[in-house]
Design an enzyme around this catalytic site. Sequence first.
Site, PDB file in Angstrom:
ATOM      1  N   SER A   1       0.847  -1.190   0.000  1.00  0.00           N
ATOM      2  CA  SER A   1       0.000   0.000   0.000  1.00  0.00           C
ATOM      3  C   SER A   1       0.886   1.245   0.000  1.00  0.00           C
ATOM      4  O   SER A   1       2.008   1.206   0.519  1.00  0.00           O
ATOM      5  CB  SER A   1      -0.844  -0.046   1.283  1.00  0.00           C
ATOM      6  OG  SER A   1      -2.033   0.677   1.139  1.00  0.00           O
ATOM      7  N   PRO A   2       0.410   2.349  -0.569  1.00  0.00           N
ATOM      8  CA  PRO A   2       1.233   3.571  -0.531  1.00  0.00           C
ATOM      9  C   PRO A   2       1.561   3.963   0.913  1.00  0.00           C
ATOM     10  O   PRO A   2       0.673   3.991   1.768  1.00  0.00           O
ATOM     11  CB  PRO A   2       0.328   4.616  -1.191  1.00  0.00           C
ATOM     12  CG  PRO A   2      -0.630   3.829  -2.028  1.00  0.00           C
ATOM     13  CD  PRO A   2      -0.859   2.556  -1.290  1.00  0.00           C
TER      14      PRO A   2
ATOM     15  N   CYS B   1       3.682   6.898   2.967  1.00  0.00           N
ATOM     16  CA  CYS B   1       4.491   8.121   3.048  1.00  0.00           C
ATOM     17  C   CYS B   1       5.640   7.922   4.022  1.00  0.00           C
ATOM     18  O   CYS B   1       5.431   7.457   5.144  1.00  0.00           O
ATOM     19  CB  CYS B   1       3.651   9.286   3.571  1.00  0.00           C
ATOM     20  SG  CYS B   1       2.585  10.006   2.352  1.00  0.00           S
TER      21      CYS B   1
ATOM     22  N   ALA C   1       2.251   8.480  -1.557  1.00  0.00           N
ATOM     23  CA  ALA C   1       1.536   9.564  -2.224  1.00  0.00           C
ATOM     24  C   ALA C   1       2.561  10.538  -2.788  1.00  0.00           C
ATOM     25  O   ALA C   1       3.379  11.095  -2.045  1.00  0.00           O
ATOM     26  CB  ALA C   1       0.627  10.275  -1.232  1.00  0.00           C
TER      27      ALA C   1
ATOM     28  N   GLN D   1       1.579   6.172  -6.643  1.00  0.00           N
ATOM     29  CA  GLN D   1       0.326   6.832  -6.269  1.00  0.00           C
ATOM     30  C   GLN D   1       0.498   8.332  -6.498  1.00  0.00           C
ATOM     31  O   GLN D   1       1.373   8.959  -5.905  1.00  0.00           O
ATOM     32  CB  GLN D   1      -0.018   6.584  -4.795  1.00  0.00           C
ATOM     33  CG  GLN D   1      -1.414   7.118  -4.447  1.00  0.00           C
ATOM     34  CD  GLN D   1      -1.743   7.066  -2.966  1.00  0.00           C
ATOM     35  OE1 GLN D   1      -0.952   7.524  -2.138  1.00  0.00           O
ATOM     36  NE2 GLN D   1      -2.900   6.522  -2.621  1.00  0.00           N
TER      37      GLN D   1
ATOM     38  N   TYR E   1      -7.925  14.131   1.134  1.00  0.00           N
ATOM     39  CA  TYR E   1      -7.077  14.947   0.259  1.00  0.00           C
ATOM     40  C   TYR E   1      -7.937  15.528  -0.869  1.00  0.00           C
ATOM     41  O   TYR E   1      -9.151  15.380  -0.872  1.00  0.00           O
ATOM     42  CB  TYR E   1      -5.874  14.119  -0.221  1.00  0.00           C
ATOM     43  CG  TYR E   1      -5.025  13.662   0.961  1.00  0.00           C
ATOM     44  CD1 TYR E   1      -4.466  14.607   1.823  1.00  0.00           C
ATOM     45  CD2 TYR E   1      -4.846  12.320   1.249  1.00  0.00           C
ATOM     46  CE1 TYR E   1      -3.723  14.206   2.935  1.00  0.00           C
ATOM     47  CE2 TYR E   1      -4.109  11.916   2.361  1.00  0.00           C
ATOM     48  CZ  TYR E   1      -3.551  12.867   3.198  1.00  0.00           C
ATOM     49  OH  TYR E   1      -2.832  12.479   4.302  1.00  0.00           O
TER      50      TYR E   1
ATOM     51  N   GLY F   1      -0.055  -2.433   4.645  1.00  0.00           N
ATOM     52  CA  GLY F   1       0.713  -1.249   5.034  1.00  0.00           C
ATOM     53  C   GLY F   1       1.614  -1.561   6.211  1.00  0.00           C
ATOM     54  O   GLY F   1       2.760  -1.986   6.063  1.00  0.00           O
ATOM     55  N   ARG F   2       1.040  -1.401   7.425  1.00  0.00           N
ATOM     56  CA  ARG F   2       1.881  -1.531   8.614  1.00  0.00           C
ATOM     57  C   ARG F   2       2.467  -2.928   8.773  1.00  0.00           C
ATOM     58  O   ARG F   2       3.611  -3.085   9.223  1.00  0.00           O
ATOM     59  CB  ARG F   2       1.075  -1.129   9.857  1.00  0.00           C
ATOM     60  CG  ARG F   2       0.861   0.368   9.921  1.00  0.00           C
ATOM     61  CD  ARG F   2      -0.290   0.753  10.777  1.00  0.00           C
ATOM     62  NE  ARG F   2      -1.569   0.342  10.205  1.00  0.00           N
ATOM     63  CZ  ARG F   2      -2.750   0.699  10.680  1.00  0.00           C
ATOM     64  NH1 ARG F   2      -2.817   1.474  11.735  1.00  0.00           N
ATOM     65  NH2 ARG F   2      -3.861   0.289  10.107  1.00  0.00           N
TER      66      ARG F   2
HETATM   67  C1  LIG Z   1       3.373   5.206   7.537  1.00  0.00           C
HETATM   68  C2  LIG Z   1       2.128   5.244   6.725  1.00  0.00           C
HETATM   69  C3  LIG Z   1       2.089   6.034   5.577  1.00  0.00           C
HETATM   70  C4  LIG Z   1       0.950   6.037   4.754  1.00  0.00           C
HETATM   71  N1  LIG Z   1       0.962   6.757   3.591  1.00  0.00           N
HETATM   72  C5  LIG Z   1      -0.078   6.669   2.730  1.00  0.00           C
HETATM   73  C6  LIG Z   1      -0.027   7.269   1.436  1.00  0.00           C
HETATM   74  O1  LIG Z   1       0.977   7.840   1.037  1.00  0.00           O
HETATM   75  N2  LIG Z   1      -1.127   7.157   0.645  1.00  0.00           N
HETATM   76  C7  LIG Z   1      -2.247   6.487   1.037  1.00  0.00           C
HETATM   77  O2  LIG Z   1      -3.204   6.399   0.285  1.00  0.00           O
HETATM   78  N3  LIG Z   1      -2.299   5.878   2.245  1.00  0.00           N
HETATM   79  C8  LIG Z   1      -1.252   5.943   3.074  1.00  0.00           C
HETATM   80  N4  LIG Z   1      -1.288   5.263   4.251  1.00  0.00           N
HETATM   81  C9  LIG Z   1      -2.391   4.325   4.511  1.00  0.00           C
HETATM   82  C10 LIG Z   1      -1.975   2.920   4.058  1.00  0.00           C
HETATM   83  O3  LIG Z   1      -1.724   2.881   2.675  1.00  0.00           O
HETATM   84  C11 LIG Z   1      -3.039   1.868   4.411  1.00  0.00           C
HETATM   85  O4  LIG Z   1      -4.210   2.163   3.695  1.00  0.00           O
HETATM   86  C12 LIG Z   1      -3.340   1.851   5.906  1.00  0.00           C
HETATM   87  O5  LIG Z   1      -2.156   1.872   6.661  1.00  0.00           O
HETATM   88  C13 LIG Z   1      -4.162   0.622   6.296  1.00  0.00           C
HETATM   89  O6  LIG Z   1      -3.472  -0.562   6.006  1.00  0.00           O
HETATM   90  P1  LIG Z   1      -2.664  -1.363   7.166  1.00  0.00           P
HETATM   91  O7  LIG Z   1      -3.644  -1.664   8.257  1.00  0.00           O
HETATM   92  O8  LIG Z   1      -2.161  -2.609   6.469  1.00  0.00           O
HETATM   93  O9  LIG Z   1      -1.546  -0.490   7.632  1.00  0.00           O
HETATM   94  C14 LIG Z   1      -0.177   5.270   5.110  1.00  0.00           C
HETATM   95  C15 LIG Z   1      -0.142   4.510   6.278  1.00  0.00           C
HETATM   96  C16 LIG Z   1       0.996   4.477   7.070  1.00  0.00           C
HETATM   97  C17 LIG Z   1       1.021   3.595   8.286  1.00  0.00           C
END
Ligand SMILES: Cc1cc2nc3c(=O)[nH]c(=O)nc-3n(C[C@H](O)[C@H](O)[C@H](O)COP(=O)(O)O)c2cc1C
Length: 381
Positions: free
Chosen positions: A22-23, A25, A57, A99, A182, A336-337
Site C-alpha cells: 500500500s502507498p 508516506c 503519495a 500513487q 485529500y 501497510g503496517r
Molecule cells: C506510515 C504510513 C504512511 C501512509 N501513507 C499513505 C499514502 O501515502 N497514501 C495512502 O493512500 N495511504 C497511506 N497510508 C495508509 C496505508 O496505505 C493503508 O491504507 C493503511 O495503513 C491501512 O493498512 P494497514 O492496516 O495494512 O496499515 C499510510 C499509512 C501508514 C502507516
Amino acid sequence: MSKLFSPLTIRGITLPNRIVVSPLCMYSGIDGLAQPFHFAHLSTFARGKAGLVFTEATAVNPEGRITPQCLGLWNDAQVRAFKPIVDFIRSMGVVAGIQLAHAGRKGSTAPPFFGAKPLPVDDPSAWSTVAPSAIPVGPGFPDPDALSTDDIHAIVQDFVAASRRAIESGFQVIELHGAHGYLMHSFLSPIANKRTDEYGGDLAGRMRFALDVCKSVREAVGNDMPLFFRISAVDGVEAGWSLDDSVALSNELAALGIDVVDCSSGGISGAPRFRVADDGKPLQGSSARTPGFQVPYAEKIKRTTDLKSMAVGVIIDPEQAESIISEGQADLVALGREIMYNPFWPLHAAQALNADPNFDLWPPQYKWAVDRREQIRKLNR
Ligand SMILES: Cc1cc2nc3c(=O)[nH]c(=O)nc-3n(C[C@H](O)[C@H](O)[C@H](O)COP(=O)(O)O)c2cc1C
C-alpha cells in the site's frame, strides 16, 4: 492451490501475485526528490516479492504535498530520482506502481513523527492550501483558498503531466489518490465541498473533478497502463460520503477506464486516521480497526460493479489474505503496517500457505542459502 499467489493480468501488465504494498508516506524527500532512503525502503519490498509495490503519495505539484518532505513528480529531476528505484523493483519481477496525489486542504503539515500539525503560516516551508471551498479541515488548520475553475483545470493538467512523467520513470501502474480527505476526496464529499458551480452541489457535480482527472489521465497514458483509484468508501460521519456514493462513483470510473478501486475509508474531518482506541476502549463503527474492517467495502465494489477491487486495512495473516482472495471479496490485498513490520511478508506467507515449498520465489542470491537453512533446521528438530 493458493489464490493469493496466482497471477492477475490487468490490461498490459501481469502481477505475479495478489499482494500489494500500500502507498506509505516516508516524509523523507528533499524538494520532492526520492532519496537513498526511498531506494532502501521500496527495494526491500521488491526483494520480499509483493506482486505490486506502490510508492507513497507523490504530489503532482508543490502545493499538493502533505508535508515539505513528501515526494513529487512535477519536474524531470524527480523522474531521474525515481528511475533507479523503479528499475530495481522491476528487476525483481515485481510490478512498480506510483500513487499520484494532491493533498488539498490537508497539505502544509509536519510529518507524523514531528506531530502532524499544520505548519505555522510564518514557517518558511509552509504554503497556502487549496480546497473546493474555504473550509478548514479541522480545528487548528488554516482556511484553505477555494479553487477557481481555471485552477481546477490546471490541477487536472498537473495530474496528466505527472502521469506522463510516471511512464518516463518506468512505472507500470498508476493509482490516483481519491481518499483520506485529500483534494479529490474533498471535492467528492459534501462535508468539504459546498460549491454552487459545476464542481459542486449534487453527486454529479461533486464527482466532476475526480472524473475529469481520471478521463484526462487515461487519455494521456494510453490503453495498456492499469489505473487504480483509491477511495474513502465512506466518510464515517453523518451526512458525509456513503457506500452508495462509492458504488455510483465506481460505475463512472469504470466507464472512464479505471481498472481497480482501492477501498480505504475516512479522513475527511481531519481526525487522525490511525487512532486505535480512545481512553483505552476500542473504537466502534468505521473508526474500528479490527482485522479486515474495510474488506466489506472492497467486496461491495467487486460484487456490484464491473471493476476489480483491492482490500486494505489490518490484513495481517496469510490465511486471512488468502481467504479474502479465494472467497472473491477482492482481487487484490494491500498491506501497510504489517509489511513495514515484515517486508518479507509475501515470502513468509508463501511458506505458511505451502505455495513455495522449495523457496523458488526467493531471489536466487537468497534461495540457495535459505534452502540450506531449512535443511539445517530439519536436521536439528
Ligand atoms: C506510515 C504510513 C504512511 C501512509 N501513507 C499513505 C499514502 O501515502 N497514501 C495512502 O493512500 N495511504 C497511506 N497510508 C495508509 C496505508 O496505505 C493503508 O491504507 C493503511 O495503513 C491501512 O493498512 P494497514 O492496516 O495494512 O496499515 C499510510 C499509512 C501508514 C502507516
